[in-house]
Design a protein around this motif. Structure first.
Motif, PDB file in Angstrom:
ATOM      1  N   ASN A 174      71.044  68.648  69.747  1.00 16.27           N
ATOM      2  CA  ASN A 174      72.094  68.601  68.620  1.00 16.27           C
ATOM      3  C   ASN A 174      73.013  70.052  68.605  1.00 16.27           C
ATOM      4  O   ASN A 174      74.161  70.044  68.403  1.00 16.27           O
ATOM      5  CB  ASN A 174      71.462  68.680  67.408  1.00 16.27           C
ATOM      6  N   PHE A 175      72.198  71.413  68.947  1.00 13.55           N
ATOM      7  CA  PHE A 175      73.163  72.657  69.042  1.00 13.55           C
ATOM      8  C   PHE A 175      74.242  72.578  70.122  1.00 13.55           C
ATOM      9  O   PHE A 175      75.119  72.974  69.836  1.00 13.55           O
ATOM     10  CB  PHE A 175      72.011  73.738  69.370  1.00 13.55           C
ATOM     11  N   THR A 226      85.133  63.861  68.688  1.00 12.01           N
ATOM     12  CA  THR A 226      83.674  64.354  68.989  1.00 12.01           C
ATOM     13  C   THR A 226      83.097  63.936  70.044  1.00 12.01           C
ATOM     14  O   THR A 226      83.676  62.814  70.698  1.00 12.01           O
ATOM     15  CB  THR A 226      83.017  64.035  67.758  1.00 12.01           C
ATOM     16  N   ASN A 237      81.663  70.423  70.479  1.00  3.51           N
ATOM     17  CA  ASN A 237      82.529  69.639  69.618  1.00  3.51           C
ATOM     18  C   ASN A 237      83.397  70.709  68.861  1.00  3.51           C
ATOM     19  O   ASN A 237      84.695  70.614  68.693  1.00  3.51           O
ATOM     20  CB  ASN A 237      81.982  68.968  68.342  1.00  3.51           C
ATOM     21  N   SER A 238      82.732  71.831  68.328  1.00  2.00           N
ATOM     22  CA  SER A 238      83.635  72.851  67.645  1.00  2.00           C
ATOM     23  C   SER A 238      84.488  73.646  68.555  1.00  2.00           C
ATOM     24  O   SER A 238      85.678  73.652  68.356  1.00  2.00           O
ATOM     25  CB  SER A 238      82.762  73.969  67.171  1.00  2.00           C
ATOM     26  N   THR A 282      86.514  64.964  74.729  1.00  5.04           N
ATOM     27  CA  THR A 282      86.002  66.289  74.231  1.00  5.04           C
ATOM     28  C   THR A 282      85.525  67.307  75.224  1.00  5.04           C
ATOM     29  O   THR A 282      85.584  68.268  75.220  1.00  5.04           O
ATOM     30  CB  THR A 282      84.751  66.011  73.190  1.00  5.04           C
ATOM     31  N   GLY A 309      77.139  80.304  64.312  1.00  2.00           N
ATOM     32  CA  GLY A 309      77.684  78.713  64.472  1.00  2.00           C
ATOM     33  C   GLY A 309      77.913  78.422  62.926  1.00  2.00           C
ATOM     34  O   GLY A 309      77.684  77.238  62.689  1.00  2.00           O
ATOM     35  N   SER A 333      75.168  76.013  61.631  1.00  2.00           N
ATOM     36  CA  SER A 333      74.933  74.968  62.614  1.00  2.00           C
ATOM     37  C   SER A 333      73.957  75.440  63.779  1.00  2.00           C
ATOM     38  O   SER A 333      73.759  74.721  64.737  1.00  2.00           O
ATOM     39  CB  SER A 333      76.138  74.315  63.142  1.00  2.00           C
ATOM     40  N   VAL A 353      75.771  69.988  71.273  1.00  2.00           N
ATOM     41  CA  VAL A 353      76.575  68.968  70.854  1.00  2.00           C
ATOM     42  C   VAL A 353      77.744  69.840  69.778  1.00  2.00           C
ATOM     43  O   VAL A 353      78.972  69.532  70.025  1.00  2.00           O
ATOM     44  CB  VAL A 353      76.353  67.822  70.429  1.00  2.00           C
ATOM     45  N   LYS A 354      77.144  70.462  69.019  1.00  2.00           N
ATOM     46  CA  LYS A 354      77.774  71.313  67.820  1.00  2.00           C
ATOM     47  C   LYS A 354      78.955  72.044  68.569  1.00  2.00           C
ATOM     48  O   LYS A 354      79.763  72.383  68.129  1.00  2.00           O
ATOM     49  CB  LYS A 354      76.867  71.672  66.976  1.00  2.00           C
TER      50      LYS A 354
END
Length: 409
Positions: free
Chosen positions: A375-376, A18, A382-383, A26, A100, A103, A378-379
């Motif tokens: 936050n969007f 992450t 990460n994914s 990452t 997502g 998310s 970052v997700k």
């Protein structure tokens, strides 16, 4: 190394990959994954879609030349572009909200909901609904609607008023004014459910296991409280997903629920026809669900729902000894506060730049929007990085299995 040991090592690497734990690794894997995707797309276009690419280039060049040329058509072209930007804006917000697997960026809370609330409050203040200069006169990326900052005198005298109840704008008059953007947003949310369907459909045809089921099983022992309950509900949904049909998909799409993020995956896995899945999702999200949300916001902001609740509470409290005598004064104070609120200027939207460091509504709202967008992002990073790492791990596992088989022979 044994297969079980390698799988355990891979599991730990995935869990630790992450931006907060390993930011550089990452980001590196995210960039590599994006670069590979762009490379594959370019190679595919060059090998299979040369004529299509040439047609697109010629078409785009022609459109650009047509739009840049002066002439009597310029005014109509500019008006058409406003409608196109309006449609793309709200559809894109819908896609961002649903894509997502839960998310996504919650654009209903950030944009569509405030837009409906602002319009309803403005209509209540002015006593009329013909506030927009055009259908596209809404909150957009870099501009606010023209009606938001105007004084009510600029629109004319109130059209909805009575000497007894004051200004009362009915729901049926406000709803058509915000209906187009709500439906476009709902269309975007339906389109955002298509990628999981196509990915799961392709995985089903190739005999692969659904990632969502694996992730739920892997995370069941680590989650507690509400997240654990939600995962149990999702696993129950997965176990009963073979009974999905047009009606059940329509029902699931028509109400806000945390389980629909798996519907596209399961419909693709169990071979639900595309048009059956898409039309049920489209009707549920773009027609039923958006109208439920829109009507609820309008009822709250135009006082109809609040008035009904107030009347019911007054009726109930009138039976309580000692409270009935104080009710007239309490109700009068509440009505005075409501009148003061309705007469106050509308709060600014998140698009307005704050020129000072004062703690204002705009600065707080801009901060919330920025945090949700971060936050969007970052997700997504990460994914994407985890998906790329998982692919590489599967290659490593396959290579180890082949090596062990060769050694055994």
């Amino acid at each position: 190394m044994s297969i079980s040991g390698l799988l355990e090592k891979h599991k730990q690497e995935l869990e630790n990959l992450t931006l907060t734990s390993h930011p550089f690794k990452t980001l590196k894997l995210f960039i590599v994954a994006v670069a590979q995707y762009l490379q594959r797309s370019l190679v595919y276009l060059l090998t299979h879609g040369v004529w299509l690419m040439l047609l697109v280039i010629v078409t785009v060049a022609g459109v650009v030349l047509f739009l840049s040329a002066d002439g009597p058509h310029a005014t109509h072209v500019e008006e058409l572009l406003r409608y196109v930007r309006f449609g793309l804006w709200w559809v894109a917000l819908g896609v961002a909200s649903s894509i997502g697997l839960g998310s996504g960026l919650h654009t209903f809370v950030l944009y569509l909901g405030p837009h409906i609330a602002f319009f309803t409050i403005k209509a209540m203040q002015c006593g009329r609904v013909d506030l927009k200069s055009a259908v596209y006169d809404t909150i957009q990326l870099s501009k606010n609607p023209s009606w938001l900052k105007k004084d009510c005198s600029e629109f004319g005298p109130p059209l909805f008023s009575s000497p007894h109840e004051g200004i009362q704008v009915p729901l049926t008059s406000i709803l058509p004014q915000v209906q187009v953007e709500a439906i476009l947003w709902g269309l975007g949310t339906a389109l955002g459910e298509l990628p999981p369907y196509f990915i799961s459909r392709a995985a089903s045809l190739s005999g692969e296991i659904i990632d969502a089921a694996e992730e739920l099983d892997a995370s069941s022992s680590d989650n507690h409280g509400f997240v654990s309950i939600l995962n149990r509900l999702k696993r129950w949904f997965l176990s009963h997903a073979q009974y999905l049909n047009f009606f059940t998909i329509l029902v699931l799409a028509s109400v806000p629920n945390p389980l629909f993020d798996l519907a596209g995956i399961m419909c693709g896995q169990f071979g639900i026809p595309f048009w059956e899945f898409f039309f049920a999702t489209l009707i549920g999200k773009a027609i039923v669900k958006t109208h439920i949300q829109t009507v609820l916001i309008i009822l709250v902001c135009n006082n109809q729902l609040l008035n009904w609740i107030e009347n019911e509470l007054i009726w109930v409290l009138s039976f309580i000894p000692g409270v009935a005598s104080a009710l007239p004064n309490i109700v009068a104070k509440l009505h005075a506060m409501k009148a003061k609120y309705m007469a106050a200027p509308l709060p600014v939207t998140s698009n307005i730049k704050v020129k000072s460091w004062d703690l204002s509504f705009a600065s707080v709202w801009n901060s919330i929007v920025l945090l949700m967008m971060i936050n969007f992002f970052v997700k997504i990073v990460n994914s994407t990085a985890q998906r790329y790492l998982k692919t590489e791990q599967e290659k490593e596992t396959s290579a180890l299995k082949r090596q062990l088989e060769e050694d055994s022979h």
